[in-house]
Scaffold this motif. Structure first.
Motif, short mmCIF file in Angstrom:
data_model
loop_
_atom_site.label_atom_id
_atom_site.label_comp_id
_atom_site.label_asym_id
_atom_site.label_seq_id
_atom_site.Cartn_x
_atom_site.Cartn_y
_atom_site.Cartn_z
N MET A 1 -35.86 17.26 6.77
CA MET A 1 -35.68 16.11 5.88
C MET A 1 -35.46 16.59 4.44
O MET A 1 -36.21 17.43 3.94
N GLU A 2 -34.44 16.08 3.78
CA GLU A 2 -34.15 16.45 2.41
C GLU A 2 -35.32 16.09 1.50
O GLU A 2 -35.87 14.99 1.57
N GLY A 3 -35.73 17.03 0.66
CA GLY A 3 -36.82 16.81 -0.28
C GLY A 3 -38.20 17.12 0.27
O GLY A 3 -39.18 17.12 -0.49
N TYR A 4 -38.32 17.40 1.56
CA TYR A 4 -39.61 17.70 2.18
C TYR A 4 -40.03 19.12 1.79
O TYR A 4 -39.38 20.09 2.17
N ASN A 5 -41.11 19.25 1.01
CA ASN A 5 -41.51 20.55 0.46
C ASN A 5 -43.03 20.69 0.40
O ASN A 5 -43.56 21.31 -0.51
N CYS A 6 -43.73 20.11 1.37
CA CYS A 6 -45.20 20.15 1.39
C CYS A 6 -45.69 21.59 1.32
O CYS A 6 -45.24 22.45 2.08
N ILE A 7 -46.63 21.86 0.42
CA ILE A 7 -47.18 23.20 0.28
C ILE A 7 -47.96 23.62 1.53
O ILE A 7 -48.08 24.80 1.83
N GLY A 8 -48.45 22.65 2.28
CA GLY A 8 -49.23 22.98 3.48
C GLY A 8 -48.41 23.21 4.73
O GLY A 8 -48.68 24.13 5.49
N CYS A 9 -47.38 22.37 4.95
CA CYS A 9 -46.72 22.41 6.26
C CYS A 9 -45.20 22.51 6.23
O CYS A 9 -44.59 22.63 7.30
#
Length: 157
Positions: A11-19
């Motif tokens: 997904m565009e913009g998905y940048n979670c530091i955890g996962c």
């Protein structure tokens, strides 16, 4: 154990530091369902140290908070936010450890408030850090609208 499919991969913009698998500064956790528990395995490194050869307490909290969020996604099939987190650091974790185990499960649920217990264990099996997260879970419609959440499945489902 069944591997959980990350619903936001690609997904565009998905940048979670955890996962998020492509975040260059992230911890890149993957999750598995093991009965009532959600678990992840992770190898620490010196990039995440606080004191010399010691995993930073904030990173430990991040790992525990992240697994709690995945408990909500998989077990309740919705998303939510952490409203409170109580963390107990019991023993230091070496950044040279070969593999940590992060594990969590629902202790109780009252309507949209979910209490989740989590542990962080070193490769020798010692519980190093414990946390209790209180989560505010969203109605399914809000999770779909605001967080683009459709479902959280395991491989083969």
């Amino acid at each position: 154990m069944k591997k959980i499919i990350n619903p936001w991969t690609g997904m565009e913009g998905y940048n979670c530091i955890g996962c998020a698998p492509d975040n260059p500064f992230g911890v890149h956790l993957c999750f598995y369902e093991d009965g009532e528990d959600i678990i992840s395995k992770w190898k620490p490194s010196a990039n995440y140290q606080g004191w010399l050869n010691t995993l930073h307490g904030g990173i430990q909290a991040l790992l525990l908070d992240e697994v709690c969020g995945w408990v909500v996604m998989r077990k309740l099939q919705t998303t939510g936010v952490t409203s409170k987190m109580e963390t107990r650091y019991k023993r230091p974790i070496s950044t040279d450890d070969t593999e940590l185990t992060i594990r969590a499960h629902i202790r109780e649920q009252r309507r949209n408030i979910v209490v989740i217990d989590a542990t962080l264990t070193d490769s020798a099996g010692n519980i190093c850090t414990e946390a209790t997260c209180t989560y505010f879970s969203f109605p399914r419609e809000k999770a779909e609208r605001d967080m683009q959440f459709v479902s959280c499945k395991v491989e083969g489902e």
